[in-house]
Design an enzyme around this catalytic site. Structure first.
Site, PDB file in Angstrom:
ATOM      1  CG  ASP A   1      -4.415   1.618   0.497  1.00  0.00           C
ATOM      2  OD1 ASP A   1      -3.480   0.767   0.065  1.00  0.00           O
ATOM      3  OD2 ASP A   1      -5.475   1.490   0.150  1.00  0.00           O
TER       4      ASP A   1
ATOM      5  CE1 TYR B   1       1.654  -4.645   1.326  1.00  0.00           C
ATOM      6  CE2 TYR B   1       2.589  -4.585   3.327  1.00  0.00           C
ATOM      7  CZ  TYR B   1       2.794  -4.687   2.324  1.00  0.00           C
ATOM      8  OH  TYR B   1       4.114  -4.331   1.597  1.00  0.00           O
TER       9      TYR B   1
ATOM     10  CG  PHE C   1       6.530  -0.266   1.430  1.00  0.00           C
ATOM     11  CD1 PHE C   1       5.627  -0.476  -0.137  1.00  0.00           C
ATOM     12  CD2 PHE C   1       6.690   1.115   1.305  1.00  0.00           C
ATOM     13  CE1 PHE C   1       5.680   0.249  -1.218  1.00  0.00           C
ATOM     14  CE2 PHE C   1       6.453   2.202   0.297  1.00  0.00           C
ATOM     15  CZ  PHE C   1       5.709   1.510  -0.932  1.00  0.00           C
TER      16      PHE C   1
ATOM     17  CG  HIS D   1       4.230   1.551  -5.974  1.00  0.00           C
ATOM     18  ND1 HIS D   1       3.983   0.248  -5.611  1.00  0.00           N
ATOM     19  CD2 HIS D   1       3.598   2.227  -4.983  1.00  0.00           C
ATOM     20  CE1 HIS D   1       3.471  -0.040  -4.431  1.00  0.00           C
ATOM     21  NE2 HIS D   1       3.289   1.429  -3.861  1.00  0.00           N
TER      22      HIS D   1
END
Length: 225
Positions: free
Chosen positions: A71, A73, A84, A192
């Site tokens: 999701d 920031y 990202f 991740h």
């Protein structure tokens, strides 16, 4: 309000393609929820105008790589609608620092000078979060408001293409694995890039060189990471 919000934010190229497979009802639940939250003066990340920015920069026809995030920031004013990615004047988040580190170890260096990944998006990289929004200060707060149904529609319509590279980092992204036609696309999966998991398989995954090698084999222009 919902209709105007939707028409203002989702690019016409994606709207056209998505309407071929659905009536876009998958957007009603999350958009309705967000509209109510805004009416309560709740702060949403990213800015409303940026929620569908990934689709604006990366058209359906140009899409050749899909990178899934979790999701946006949750800090106010940081997210810019691309998974990202952050606004160009923001400090690099830890996950993005690790992504850049892996790029450097894999192919030499990244072409980016800051944390904004728009340059990837306009080359055909769809930077897609599993949830396109979050309440400021509350990570994961919009994970169950219905975004997943819309994302499933997006994957379904991309499946109508072929030779797409899907990059799945972390368990949240890997749940889309079963929705991807792996007979005509490439799927790359790893841990991740978060500092909590990057050393459990993200570092050394070489997804950037593998992606470009696959694209080149299909006579598709490579990504300048």
């Amino acid at each position: 309000m919902n209709k105007n919000f939707f028409n203002f934010t989702l690019s016409k190229s994606w709207e056209y393609e998505l309407k071929k497979i659905s009536d876009l009802s998958s957007l009603k639940k999350p958009v309705g929820y967000i509209s109510k939250e805004i009416s309560k003066n709740k702060e949403i990340s990213p800015d409303i105008k940026d929620i569908f920015k990934a689709f604006e920069y990366c058209s359906f026809s140009s899409t050749k790589v899909v990178i899934f995030g979790q999701d946006p920031y949750f800090q106010k004013g940081v997210a810019n609608g691309l998974a990202f990615s952050v606004k160009s004047n923001e400090t690099l988040p830890a996950s993005l620092r690790n992504i850049y580190k892996e790029i450097e170890n894999d192919i030499g260096m990244t072409s980016n000078i800051d944390g904004c990944l728009k340059s990837w998006a306009i080359q055909g990289v769809l930077l897609l979060n599993s949830s396109l929004t979050v309440e400021v200060g509350k990570p994961g707060s919009h994970s169950n408001i219905g975004w997943q149904d819309f994302i499933y529609d997006v994957v379904k319509v991309i499946n109508q293409k072929e030779n797409i590279v899907f990059i799945l980092w972390g368990n949240d992204a890997k749940k889309y694995d079963k929705h991807i036609d792996q007979n005509k696309n490439l799927v790359l999966s790893s841990a991740h890039p978060s500092p909590l998991s990057s050393y459990r398989g993200f570092f050394g995954c070489k997804h950037f060189s593998k992606c470009n090698k696959y694209l080149k084999s299909k006579n598709i222009s490579e990504i300048k990471w």
